[in-house]
Scaffold this motif. Structure first.
Motif, PDB file in Angstrom:
ATOM      1  N   SER A 831       0.857  -1.181   0.000  1.00  0.00           N
ATOM      2  CA  SER A 831       0.000   0.000   0.000  1.00  0.00           C
ATOM      3  C   SER A 831       0.892   1.228   0.000  1.00  0.00           C
ATOM      4  O   SER A 831       1.956   1.241   0.615  1.00  0.00           O
ATOM      5  N   VAL A 832       0.415   2.230  -0.698  1.00  0.00           N
ATOM      6  CA  VAL A 832       1.082   3.533  -0.766  1.00  0.00           C
ATOM      7  C   VAL A 832       0.036   4.576  -0.425  1.00  0.00           C
ATOM      8  O   VAL A 832      -1.014   4.644  -1.065  1.00  0.00           O
ATOM      9  N   SER A 833       0.302   5.362   0.583  1.00  0.00           N
ATOM     10  CA  SER A 833      -0.631   6.410   0.989  1.00  0.00           C
ATOM     11  C   SER A 833       0.107   7.735   1.046  1.00  0.00           C
ATOM     12  O   SER A 833       1.228   7.815   1.559  1.00  0.00           O
ATOM     13  N   VAL A 834      -0.549   8.740   0.502  1.00  0.00           N
ATOM     14  CA  VAL A 834      -0.003  10.094   0.465  1.00  0.00           C
ATOM     15  C   VAL A 834      -1.039  11.003   1.106  1.00  0.00           C
ATOM     16  O   VAL A 834      -2.200  11.028   0.680  1.00  0.00           O
ATOM     17  N   GLU A 835      -0.633  11.734   2.129  1.00  0.00           N
ATOM     18  CA  GLU A 835      -1.537  12.628   2.848  1.00  0.00           C
ATOM     19  C   GLU A 835      -0.894  14.000   2.961  1.00  0.00           C
ATOM     20  O   GLU A 835       0.236  14.126   3.436  1.00  0.00           O
ATOM     21  N   PHE A 836      -1.622  15.008   2.501  1.00  0.00           N
ATOM     22  CA  PHE A 836      -1.157  16.383   2.588  1.00  0.00           C
ATOM     23  C   PHE A 836      -2.036  17.131   3.577  1.00  0.00           C
ATOM     24  O   PHE A 836      -3.260  17.176   3.397  1.00  0.00           O
ATOM     25  N   PRO A 837      -1.456  17.692   4.597  1.00  0.00           N
ATOM     26  CA  PRO A 837      -2.262  18.452   5.558  1.00  0.00           C
ATOM     27  C   PRO A 837      -2.895  19.668   4.899  1.00  0.00           C
ATOM     28  O   PRO A 837      -2.478  20.138   3.836  1.00  0.00           O
ATOM     29  N   TYR A 838      -3.890  20.164   5.562  1.00  0.00           N
ATOM     30  CA  TYR A 838      -4.625  21.308   5.033  1.00  0.00           C
ATOM     31  C   TYR A 838      -3.738  22.545   5.031  1.00  0.00           C
ATOM     32  O   TYR A 838      -3.061  22.848   6.012  1.00  0.00           O
ATOM     33  N   GLN A 839      -3.716  23.220   3.892  1.00  0.00           N
ATOM     34  CA  GLN A 839      -2.953  24.460   3.694  1.00  0.00           C
ATOM     35  C   GLN A 839      -1.468  24.261   3.953  1.00  0.00           C
ATOM     36  O   GLN A 839      -0.785  25.182   4.432  1.00  0.00           O
ATOM     37  N   TYR A 840      -0.956  23.090   3.661  1.00  0.00           N
ATOM     38  CA  TYR A 840       0.481  22.861   3.826  1.00  0.00           C
ATOM     39  C   TYR A 840       1.196  23.170   2.517  1.00  0.00           C
ATOM     40  O   TYR A 840       0.818  22.666   1.454  1.00  0.00           O
ATOM     41  N   ASP A 841       2.231  23.992   2.601  1.00  0.00           N
ATOM     42  CA  ASP A 841       2.991  24.411   1.419  1.00  0.00           C
ATOM     43  C   ASP A 841       4.032  23.341   1.112  1.00  0.00           C
ATOM     44  O   ASP A 841       5.188  23.437   1.535  1.00  0.00           O
ATOM     45  N   PHE A 842       3.594  22.341   0.392  1.00  0.00           N
ATOM     46  CA  PHE A 842       4.507  21.261   0.022  1.00  0.00           C
ATOM     47  C   PHE A 842       5.501  21.704  -1.045  1.00  0.00           C
ATOM     48  O   PHE A 842       6.643  21.236  -1.077  1.00  0.00           O
ATOM     49  N   SER A 843       5.067  22.607  -1.911  1.00  0.00           N
ATOM     50  CA  SER A 843       5.933  23.005  -3.020  1.00  0.00           C
ATOM     51  C   SER A 843       7.171  23.739  -2.533  1.00  0.00           C
ATOM     52  O   SER A 843       8.247  23.613  -3.126  1.00  0.00           O
ATOM     53  N   GLY A 844       7.036  24.512  -1.454  1.00  0.00           N
ATOM     54  CA  GLY A 844       8.196  25.219  -0.947  1.00  0.00           C
ATOM     55  C   GLY A 844       9.289  24.273  -0.499  1.00  0.00           C
ATOM     56  O   GLY A 844      10.469  24.433  -0.860  1.00  0.00           O
ATOM     57  N   THR A 845       8.911  23.275   0.284  1.00  0.00           N
ATOM     58  CA  THR A 845       9.908  22.301   0.739  1.00  0.00           C
ATOM     59  C   THR A 845      10.450  21.485  -0.418  1.00  0.00           C
ATOM     60  O   THR A 845      11.656  21.211  -0.490  1.00  0.00           O
ATOM     61  N   LEU A 846       9.572  21.084  -1.338  1.00  0.00           N
ATOM     62  CA  LEU A 846      10.038  20.295  -2.465  1.00  0.00           C
ATOM     63  C   LEU A 846      10.989  21.095  -3.352  1.00  0.00           C
ATOM     64  O   LEU A 846      12.006  20.566  -3.820  1.00  0.00           O
ATOM     65  N   ASP A 847      10.684  22.357  -3.571  1.00  0.00           N
ATOM     66  CA  ASP A 847      11.572  23.176  -4.397  1.00  0.00           C
ATOM     67  C   ASP A 847      12.918  23.363  -3.717  1.00  0.00           C
ATOM     68  O   ASP A 847      13.961  23.305  -4.382  1.00  0.00           O
ATOM     69  N   GLU A 848      12.899  23.572  -2.421  1.00  0.00           N
ATOM     70  CA  GLU A 848      14.173  23.675  -1.709  1.00  0.00           C
ATOM     71  C   GLU A 848      14.945  22.364  -1.798  1.00  0.00           C
ATOM     72  O   GLU A 848      16.171  22.363  -1.959  1.00  0.00           O
ATOM     73  N   ALA A 849      14.234  21.244  -1.709  1.00  0.00           N
ATOM     74  CA  ALA A 849      14.912  19.946  -1.800  1.00  0.00           C
ATOM     75  C   ALA A 849      15.519  19.734  -3.186  1.00  0.00           C
ATOM     76  O   ALA A 849      16.641  19.238  -3.313  1.00  0.00           O
ATOM     77  N   VAL A 850      14.793  20.118  -4.219  1.00  0.00           N
ATOM     78  CA  VAL A 850      15.343  19.984  -5.570  1.00  0.00           C
ATOM     79  C   VAL A 850      16.550  20.888  -5.738  1.00  0.00           C
ATOM     80  O   VAL A 850      17.555  20.508  -6.357  1.00  0.00           O
ATOM     81  N   GLY A 851      16.475  22.096  -5.185  1.00  0.00           N
ATOM     82  CA  GLY A 851      17.632  22.968  -5.249  1.00  0.00           C
ATOM     83  C   GLY A 851      18.836  22.394  -4.531  1.00  0.00           C
ATOM     84  O   GLY A 851      19.972  22.482  -5.022  1.00  0.00           O
ATOM     85  N   VAL A 852      18.599  21.790  -3.381  1.00  0.00           N
ATOM     86  CA  VAL A 852      19.698  21.149  -2.656  1.00  0.00           C
ATOM     87  C   VAL A 852      20.250  19.979  -3.456  1.00  0.00           C
ATOM     88  O   VAL A 852      21.468  19.749  -3.501  1.00  0.00           O
ATOM     89  N   GLN A 853      19.352  19.228  -4.102  1.00  0.00           N
ATOM     90  CA  GLN A 853      19.820  18.108  -4.926  1.00  0.00           C
ATOM     91  C   GLN A 853      20.665  18.602  -6.089  1.00  0.00           C
ATOM     92  O   GLN A 853      21.707  18.013  -6.416  1.00  0.00           O
TER      93      GLN A 853
END
Length: 2013
Positions: A831-853
């Protein structure tokens, strides 16, 4: 006595004489012996009694001399200092020799040694007596050695007070030498100041013990005192040392014969020996050396440097016992005697010239003991301190290097050939070294120091039956310090602390080991090695300083290191069969790396355990921590336990590594405490530390390789001399390492920014690598972002396989693939489950992670940048299997709790109401029981307690709300089940060039750049995907948003990302902190694009959507926006449709077995019964750029919880629906390659006021949508398109449309929600033009008014084409507040072509049955049919855009309808059905209007406001309509109510007589009200124009048989809409209809038609209808029908598709010949458009106007019908006349029977409103009545839902009597509710209409002029005939009876509100002739006929005699 004396004297004399004689003889003999033996000259100066003086011995050949000043013999008796009785005393002895000539001196001695041994043999007893009596004493000895090193050197030795003693016990001779002082110098003559090379002074006692029998030295004892030696600089520069080493004789073993010595020497050299063993064998049995107060000085006078070595005590003891049994078999060929050796050093000190201590030794004790059992050795060292300063020693080393260079190479060559023998004897060795400190200061290297408290070593070499070696090594507090202060001796560091600079610290080290080697060649046992090591407190520090020190040390030790490499390799080769076991345990281990730039790093290991063997090795770690010390400010660093270290980077509780050498398998087990805390600054710290460590490694490697590799090359020259033919055999392939990894629990945290981090947590991870395959498994894996658990994986399994048979099967469907086999990545998830909290800015963290990568990639790529680029290998295939996948957006907790609390409150209100009813019942029972005795206070307390109890229950339920059921959390849930994805890589599309080819193939419509594109990311895969279920749910709504079952997908997918230009690269800043600062990472801005060619098969595809889901979807959209970060380009963001055009390209084919679209029709998202269901069967969907094609069978159903459920109102088989999208852009809408994004710093200049837009050319401004529905495809299905509608369905669709077009509220927007983004444009607002085309071969439409009445319409069409085009205009709203644009759609064009169309009316004779099904025996009657229909519609906007051309063009109409061959049937049945349908529609419309919110909105009219420009096509040139006067006809007398009553009374009184008045004609056609009302200039819209060609209508009466056929060659029907105007005190909307009929004819049957019985209809042929033309009379039939006159007979047909000749025909008679007819109908309505009403001025009210005038004006605003015939020729027989009367009465003049009742109700309501003059009271009563009507509607809807649920239950249990009874009950209640609804709805309509009238009157300050008794005109009907000729015939229709001719005939009828009518009959001229044969009087019965005609009109028009008023205008000729 004298005799005795004399005797003695004589003896004395004799003795003296003998002495003198002997003296001479001795001298003579000695001289001759020296000459002969020594070849020396002996001289004696004087010889006295026991005294010799000046003795000189000179060796002439060697120029060596020995001089003795005095030589005498003394005795103990003479001197008490002498030890023996006889002493040989020497005064001063001088010896001089030359070393250059002494080389031949050894030959004489060597030649005579064999002889002297026999000659020197003495008797032991004699020797014993001699030794006890004899001694030698020398006062001084001076020895001068010339030419020691050179010819100019001199060695001078001076010895003072020497004594030589001999002693013997009969077995051995003891010789004691005592030298009181020895002074020795080596001088060199020259001009240098330092003429002395060496100085030596000491005191020496020497004792030698020699065996008498063998004359071997048995023992030696030497005591040295005050040894002082000085070695000067000249010694090292001289050749003395080199020559001295060459002069040292080599030890040669003794041999009896000189000839056999050479082979023995070679044998001994070839035989391996221990170093020093030969020297020990040459030593005496006992050696004892003792040196006290020794001092050695090395001086360098030229630089004023010197070194001083002082030693307090040196004690060496050696004892060998030859008498005891030796140690047998010490080596293979030798034994070793028992011996004991000891060495002791105390208080040694080495000082420099600055008196600094260099070496300080407290004590050193070494001992070796050999017994018959074993050999034991020990070494004890205490307090050794060494301070080496290379700055001081470099000069000494430089001098010594000159000597070592000459001797090092030969020595090295000798040593390399030395081999050690095999020791067979047991060896025991022990050592103990304590308090040692060594500090070294090299000139170019930082100083370092090594020290330890103690080191002990115990070693045993045993050989019982095998070679067994064991040892124990113990080290206590070993410390190696490096750095500037390392040479300073310090106290031990505190416990659990690390001092910076200590490179190596060992608190304790214990090593125990054993080695066992079996003996014997036939032994099958292997060698065994056991090691047990324990280390505590290990600290290792790696730094640049440490590396420099190690490098310098290795450079100094490089020769030995090279030799050790070979020794290790050889030993490893020999020990291939070694069985070993190692047990290592390290506690409190700390590893540090120190850097001057980035501080330090620490690796902490609480416990390290290593268990190793030849088969298995295990490494265990407990408490592993990696931490960073970013700034080293303190001198010491605490060494805590692993759990106590703050902020560790890596923490591991347990780690175990097991290696199996036999199978090359490595097993790694990790405990549950693996945590990693990573951040970019920490990574830089670690990176710098790793780089520093690697630099240190490279430095050490370079140091070792630069020294060892050349030396190794020199040692193995044979390796290069091998011939080229002998090539080495290729090595077998090395077996891969099998790896097994198990991790109990791991948590990895990576900070990508200061406040953003990613967490990865896993449990029970296992990884296996076997050969080329890799397998990993994890039962639970979670990835979190910023503390939120986002991704959760369960049952994760990853495999990398070299190949998989399943993948080969997956490649079979793709024959174009070239690669047959490939590696495979197999990923399986439970099973694979993905849960995003309400009004959570996932893109900010993901963009920072891609920049770090990206930053990490660039940081570590630099180390591999030098490598040459090579073609990338083919990537492996991918096989992904997921059993269950879920994607969840979490909802707002506040919203969820608010909804749950609301539901709880609703339920609790119901429960509290139930409890209140129970309490009321109990209180009523108590009152019955107690009566008035029940106190009121008690009742109040009961109700108060109930209220408190309700509150408590509500609070308890609120607290337990989530106790049993968890709270809903999901906003959106996307779930997949049974996902299997296969991605295949192939060589045919691998590589950038091949990928570009695939892109151009998949996207041919997009222009490709001529210069090509540079791709950063490019990949292409063949995909194959299977999904069992695909579900998307919003919140907990009961319906899925998407539901897909059994989805299979195959195709090709390409992903590319274009390399951005310099302006398309944005810079992302990473904050690394000091010392790096901020780092800029370049990010590519072009998006990742996908090119696809998919084909999918779906079993079921369901989509559900409704406006009620829009609020939740808005929240979902906000959540989706937080997933991807917007582009850094400042351009406005692209809407989703343009973004999809930019990112997705290619085709998509879908074959769907069953597709469903549910459009929800309610505002309740939880409703499941109200929806519109689009159902596709066998759908083939094709999506390509700009086009969607749907092919399949479409059914559109209305799902509602009523008996109209499952109503398939649209069935379209074999439908091909095409949606063409035309994107309106500034550039090419398909040119996505030209889109160039720009970073904010590279924006070009734009004009002022214009914003930069990188998507300007690509962004779509609008969209033109074209929908084409083609049903003309030929297939094997028989079904035809059909439409089924109910009136309830239409009302439901109106509600549906209102629901779907409602304006949604902004959701979570504004400052309160921190959402100030501009609202997104809806796709519906993006359309500019919408066109629709429908093509169908046949169509069937059914419309049913209701189930209860079962009346409907059926329309059948054989072939049709419909085209419509509409445009949308967005109108901004006025005002300063930003509001949404108003969307206005207008139809610009509409064209419809229908052929062979038939309309039937249907009705059932019975009411609705109990099964709620339509009656199958429904009656179907023909209404109309036509051969072709053409409809065109023009837009009103077009009229606005072209006013100059449209204003004056009367031919322009909004709607134009062209009908050919129209055939209408109008019977009483059709009339009843049509009136019933219209009545139902009207009532529904009225009910909807009255219940709407617009019902009570009054008309606001400004009296001062001028007429504004009308909207929606109002004609600008049209003047304001004037006030309408009632007196339309000036010449007509007034007709008031009183005059009407008078005329009626007069008519009744004069029934027996006729009075006729005649007047002159006065243009009556111009005085008709209908014509006057239609010709006014207040028309603002010519709405409709209907043109008919060859139309005919069949009329059938209710009382007579036969029919009348009315036909017209051409007909036009025009509808015009007029401006609203004031009519009296009422504002009304006028609509006019004008009908023009040309070539009109009337036909009637002469007898009953036989087709009436079989239900077929009679129709005229087209040739009898169309305009008259010349025809050739070719047949009798045409000849008979050729006449066009009245009375002629024509043939009819029953099938309008076939000619009359082909079927049974019937003739009809023409009763009215061809004529023209004009009809006008004017209707007035209270339903006024508010926009038009606000532009009308109020009427002008004159004060002097009378009330009667106002009442007369009401007659002008009545519905009027006017019919005009200019020329009319009629011929009828009596039956036809009766039939005409029947038709007129029952069909044409049918009046609604309930109109009078409705009028009375309206008058009553008006009277009630006049009584209640308060508008608020009136409004309140209307609101109450509206609410009551709404309650009825709701109750009806509730009953229908209940009946719907009952019917659903009856489908499963059809014989349930309870359900049937309940259904019957509900049916009765439903009928009663409908009746009540009808009554109250009619009352509400009247009330609202009257209220609006009064509201308008009050708004214009008018009085209520109309009284209760006033009577108003309701309807006016007018008939005018300019000329009419009527012929009465017999029954056959041919023989005439009479003929009547009328001119200017006018009949007018006025219907009033009191159900009375006023008739007006005007006749300009008439004549009547008698046509009976043989009649005498042609006009004899004129009056009779006129009376008959008049009565016929009365009957036809339905005039009541009491209301008849006639006026005649008669002129008789």
């Amino acid at each position: 006595m004298p005799l005795l004396l004399s005797a003695l004297l004589v003896l004395l004399l004799v003795a003296l004489s003998a002495l003198f004689l002997g003296r001479w003889l001795v001298v003579r003999l000695a001289t001759r012996w020296c000459q002969r033996k020594l070849q020396a000259e002996l001289k004696i100066g004087s010889f006295r009694f026991f005294w010799i003086q000046n003795v000189s011995l000179k060796f002439q050949q060697h120029q060596q001399t020995v001089e003795i000043d005095n030589l005498w013999i003394s005795s103990k008796l003479l001197s008490h200092d002498l030890p023996h009785y006889v002493a040989l005393c020497f005064g001063e002895v001088r010896i001089r020799t030359d070393l250059q000539k002494v080389s031949g001196l050894s030959a004489p001695f060597s030649q005579s040694t064999g002889v002297d041994q026999k000659e020197l043999s003495f008797s032991p007893s004699l020797l014993k007596i001699f030794c006890q009596l004899f001694s030698i004493h020398v006062d001084a000895i001076n020895i001068m050695v010339l030419k020691v090193a050179t010819s100019e050197s001199l060695w001078h030795i001076q010895i003072s007070r020497s004594r030589f003693l001999l002693d013997s016990d009969g077995k051995r001779l003891i010789c004691e030498v005592s030298l009181s002082k020895i002074n020795s110098k080596v001088l060199k003559s020259g001009q240098l100041e330092d003429t002395c090379l060496v100085e030596l002074s000491l005191a020496l006692d020497l004792c030698l013990k020699v065996g008498i029998s063998s004359w071997h030295l048995k023992a030696i004892t030497m005591d040295v005192w005050t040894l002082h030696a000085e070695l000067h600089e000249g010694l090292f520069h001289s050749q003395l040392l080199s020559q001295g080493s060459s002069l040292v004789p080599k030890p040669v073993p003794c041999s009896e014969s000189g000839k056999g010595s050479i082979p023995e020497v070679t044998e001994n050299l070839a035989e391996p020996t221990l170093p020093g063993l030969y020297l020990l064998q040459q030593l005496p049995d006992q050696v004892k050396v003792k040196m006290e107060n020794t001092s050695v000085v090395l001086s360098m006078n030229s630089q004023k440097r010197h070194l001083t070595w002082t030693l307090k005590l040196l004690h060496f003891l050696y004892h060998r016992d030859e008498d005891q049994l030796p140690l047998r078999s010490f080596t293979v060929n030798s034994d070793m005697a028992q011996m004991n050796t000891e060495l002791l050093l105390e208080d040694g000190l080495l000082l420099s010239q600055s008196r600094q201590r260099i070496v300080c030794l407290n004590s050193l004790k070494a001992s070796v003991q050999v017994t018959t059992i074993d050999l034991s050795a020990s070494l004890v060292l205490n307090t050794c301190i060494i301070h080496y300063r290379h700055q001081e020693f470099s000069h000494w080393l430089h001098m010594l290097a000159l000597e070592t260079q000459g001797t090092s190479l030969p020595v090295f060559k000798q040593r390399k050939k030395r081999t050690f023998p095999q020791i067979l004897a047991p060896i025991i060795f022990s050592t103990s070294i304590s308090n040692v400190n060594i500090s070294i200061q090299l000139g170019d290297t930082p100083p370092f120091a090594l020290g330890f408290n103690s080191i002990s070593l115990d070693y045993q070499h045993l050989r019982p039956q095998s070679i067994h070696q064991r040892g124990v090594l113990t080290v206590d507090h070993l410390c190696w310090r490096v750095g500037s202060d390392s040479h300073i001796q310090r106290a031990p560091h505190p416990p659990n602390m690390h001092v910076w600079g200590e490179a190596l610290v060992l608190d304790s080290f214990t090593l125990q080991g054993s080695y066992n080697q079996p003996l014997g060649l036939s032994s099958t046992q292997s060698d065994t090695l056991f090691l047990d090591c324990t280390i505590r407190g290990l600290q290792v520090e790696a730094s640049d300083t440490c590396a420099q020190c190690l490098s310098r040390i290795l450079s100094l030790m490089s020769p030995q290191s090279g030799k050790s490499v070979f020794s290790r390799e050889s030993s490893f080769g020999e020990s291939m069969t070694l069985l070993w076991k190692v047990d290592l345990k390290v506690e409190d281990m700390n590893l540090f790396t120190l850097s001057a730039l980035v501080g330090a790093s620490e690796i902490r290991l609480d416990t390290l355990t290593v268990l190793g063997s030849a088969e298995t090795s295990t490494v265990g770690i407990q408490g592993l921590v990696l931490a960073l010390v970013k700034s080293v400010t303190e001198k010491m660093q605490p060494c805590c336990k692993a759990p106590d270290i703050p902020t560790p980077v890596l923490c591991l509780s347990m780690l175990s590594l097991t290696y199996h050498s036999s199978i090359r398998s490595l097993e790694v087990q990790c405990g549950a405490g693996l945590t990693l805390l990573w951040s970019p600054p920490d990574h830089m710290y670690l990176y710098q530390h790793v780089l520093a460590t690697l630099q240190c490694r490279d430095l050490l490697r370079a140091t070792t390789c630069s020294e060892t590799v050349p030396s190794l090359a020199l040692e193995t020259p044979e390796a290069t001399s091998e011939p080229e033919d002998n090539l080495p055999e290729p090595l077998p392939p090395r077996r891969l390492l099998n790896l097994t990894l198990e991790v109990s629990a791991a948590k990895l945290t990576a900070f990508v920014a200061e406040d953003k981090f990613i967490t990865l947590a896993a449990e029970s991870v296992s990884l296996n690598r076997h050969g080329g395959s890799l397998q990993a498994y994890c039962p639970e894996l979670a990835a979190g972002f910023d503390g939120n658990s986002i991704f959760n994986f369960k049952e994760v399994e990853v495999q990398l396989l070299p190949e998989l048979e399943e993948m080969i099967l997956h490649r079979n469907p793709f024959p174009a693939l070239q690669t047959l086999r490939n590696r495979v990545w197999l990923l399986s998830f439970g099973s694979v489950s993905v849960e995003f909290p309400y009004q959570y800015d996932f893109s900010g963290t993901l963009d920072e992670a891609v920049g770090v990568q990206k930053w990490l990639k660039g940081l570590h790529r630099g180390t591999r940048a030098w490598s040459s680029p090579s073609p990338a290998p083919l990537p492996p295939d991918l096989l992904l299997k997921v059993q269950h996948f879920s994607w969840v957006f979490l909802d707002d907790i506040f919203e969820v709790k608010l909804h749950d609390n609301y539901e709880l409150m609703k339920d609790e209100s119901k429960e509290s109401a139930k409890r209140l009813q129970l309490l009321d019942a109990k209180v009523a029972a108590l009152r019955k029981q107690h009566g008035e005795l029940l106190p009121a206070r008690k009742i109040e307390e009961l109700y108060a307690s109930l209220e408190r109890k309700n509150i408590e229950i509500y609070i308890q339920r609120s607290r337990r709300l989530y106790g049993n059921t968890p709270m809903r959390r999901a906003l959106l849930t996307w779930s997949l089940a049974g996902l299997e994805l296969v991605a295949l890589a192939d060589a045919s599309f691998h590589g950038p060039d091949r990928v570009v080819e695939q892109v151009r193939e998949l996207d041919p419509g997009s222009p490709f750049p001529a210069e090509g594109i540079d791709l950063v990311i490019q990949w292409c895969r063949m995909l194959k995907c299977n999904v069992k279920t695909f579900l998307v749910r919003i919140r907990d709504y009961p319906r899925y948003l998407f539901e897909i079952r059994d989805w299979r997908l195959m195709g090709r997918l390409v992903g590319t990302e274009q390399s951005g230009q310099a302006c398309s690269r944005r810079r992302q800043i990473l904050h690394l902190g000091l010392p790096w600062g901020n780092v800029a990472v370049e990010r590519n801005m072009p998006p990742l694009k996908f090119y696809h060619d998919f084909h999918s098969e779906i079993f079921q595809y369901t989509v559900v959507w409704g406006p009620c889901w829009d609020p939740a979807w808005t929240l979902i959209g906000q959540c989706v926006d937080l997933l991807t970060k917007p582009s850094a380009d400042p351009s406005p963001p692209l809407p989703w449709w343009d973004k999809s055009r930019l990112m997705f390209h290619g085709d998509w084919h879908m074959d769907i077995e069953q597709a469903n679209l549910h459009q929800l029709a309610t505002e309740d998202p939880y409703n499941t019964t109200e929806n519109m269901h689009w159902e596709w069967s066998h759908l083939s969907f094709h999506w390509k750029p700009g086009q969607f094609v749907f092919k399949g069978d479409l059914d559109i159903n209305v799902r509602t919880a009523s008996k109209y459920d499952d109503c398939c109102f649209l069935h379209l088989p074999d439908l091909c629906m095409t949606l063409d999208l035309q994107w309106l852009c500034h550039g090419n809408p398909h040119d996505h390659h030209s889109v160039t994004l720009r970073a904010p710093e590279f924006l070009p200049e734009v004009p002022l006021g214009q914003l930069h837009d990188s998507y300007r050319a690509f962004r779509s401004e609008n969209l033109n949508l074209s929908i084409k529905m083609d049903l003309t495809r030929h297939s094997g299905t028989i079904s035809q398109p059909r439409i089924l509608l109910y009136s309830s369905t239409l009302r439901w669709m109106q509600n549906f449309w209102a629901t779907w077009t409602s304006v949604t509220r902004p959701i979570c927007r504004g400052k309160l929600f921190n959402n100030l983004k501009p609202s997104k444009k809806k796709l519906g607002q993006h359309y500019k033009q919408l066109s629709y085309t429908a093509l169908f071969p046949q169509l069937q439409v059914h419309y049913w008014a209701s189930f209860a009445q079962q009346r409907g319409i059926q329309i059948e069409c054989s072939q049709g084409h419909v085209f419509t085009r509409g445009t949308q205009r967005l109108i901004p709203q006025a005002g300063t507040v930003m509001r949404r644009l108003i969307s206005e759609w207008s139809v610009t064009q509409m064209v419809s072509d229908l052929s062979q169309m038939t309309v039937h009316l249907m009705a059932s004779p019975t009411e609705e049955n109990a099964d709620h099904c339509l009656d199958p025996l429904v009656t179907k009657t023909h209404l109309l049919s036509l051969s072709s229909l053409t409809y065109q519609r023009h837009s009103n906007r077009t009229a606005e855009e072209e006013p100059c051309t449209r204003d004056g063009d009367p031919a322009f109409h909004t709607h134009q309808l062209y009908l050919v061959d129209l055939r209408i049937s109008w019977t009483t049945t059709n009339r009843d059905i049509a009136f019933g349908l219209y009545d139902g529609y009207k009532k529904a419309a009225v009910l909807k209007r009255n219940l709407s919110t617009e019902a009570l909105k009054g008309l606001k009219i400004d009296p001062q406001m001028s007429t504004k420009k009308p909207k929606r096509g109002l004609l600008t040139s049209t003047p304001t309509p004037p006030h309408v006067n009632t007196s339309s006809f000036s010449g007509r007398p007034d007709k008031g109510s009183s005059g009407g009553a008078y005329m009626l009374q007069k008519l009744i009184e004069e029934t027996d007589r006729f009075v006729v008045f005649t007047e002159e004609e006065s243009g009556m056609s111009d005085q008709l009200c209908g014509i006057a009302a239609c010709q006014t200039d207040d028309i603002y819209n010519r709405n409709c124009l209907i043109e008919l060609v060859n139309c005919q209508m069949v009329l059938r009466g209710a009382e007579t048989e036969g029919c009348v056929i009315v036909s017209a060659a051409k007909a036009q029907l025009l509808q015009c809409q007029h401006h609203p105007a004031w009519y009296g005190d009422t504002l009304k909307q006028k609509t006019s209809w004008t009908c023009l009929l040309d070539g009109m004819q009337y036909f009637a049957t002469t007898e009953s038609s036989p087709t009436e019985q079989d239900g077929r209809q009679l129709w005229l042929e087209v040739k009898n209808i169309e305009e008259h033309r010349q025809r050739s009379l070719d047949s009798v039939q045409e000849l008979m029908e050729s006449g066009q006159a009245v009375g002629g007979m024509v043939t009819t047909t029953t099938d309008w598709n076939q000619p009359a000749e082909a079927q049974q025909t019937q003739q009809v008679q023409r009763i009215i010949s061809r004529c023209n007819c004009r009809m006008y109908y004017i209707s007035y309505s209270h339903d006024i458009d508010p926009e038009l009403a606000t532009q009308i001025k109020p009427p002008e009210v004159h004060e002097n106007q009378e009330k009667e005038d106002l009442l007369k004006k009401q007659e002008g605003a009545v519905d009027t019908f006017t019919l005009i015939h200019h020329e009319l020729e009629i011929s009828t027989n009596p039956a036809q006349y009766a039939m005409i009367l029947d038709i007129v009465n029952n069909l044409l003049l049918h009046v609604e029977p309930k109109r009078k009742e409705h009028s009375e109700k309206k008058q009553r309501v008006r009277f009630q409103l006049e009584i209640s003059s308060n508008p608020e009271e009136q409004r309140s009563s209307i609101l109450h009545l509206q609410e009551a009507v709404r309650q009825h509607v709701a109750q009806i809807r509730h009953l229908e839902k209940q009946m719907y649920s009952i019917m659903k239950s009856l489908q499963d249990d059809s014989k349930n009597e309870n359900l049937l009874d309940l259904n019957q009950k509900f049916q009765l209640q439903l009928n009663q509710e409908k009746a009540n609804l009808q009554l109250e709805s009619e009352e509400l309509n009247i009330l609202i209409r009257c209220f609006k009238d009064f509201q308008l009157q009050r708004a214009n300050k008018m009085e209520l002029r109309k009284q209760q008794e006033d009577v108003s005109v309701v309807r006016r009907t007018e008939f005018y005939f300019a000329q009419a000729r009527w012929r009465l015939t017999e029954e056959d229709g041919q023989l005439g009876i009479a003929e009547l001719e009328l001119q200017r005939f006018l009949y007018s009828k006025v219907n009033k509100s009191d159900d009375t009518a006023e008739h007006l009959l005007e006749l300009g001229w008439f004549t009547m002739n008698n046509l009976l044969p043989n009649a005498v009087y042609k006009a004899s019965f004129f009056f009779f006929f006129f009376f008959f005609f008049f009565l016929s009109l009365i009957v036809i028009l339905g005039i009541k005699p009491r209301a008849l008023h006639m006026q005649y205008k008669y002129s008789y000729h």
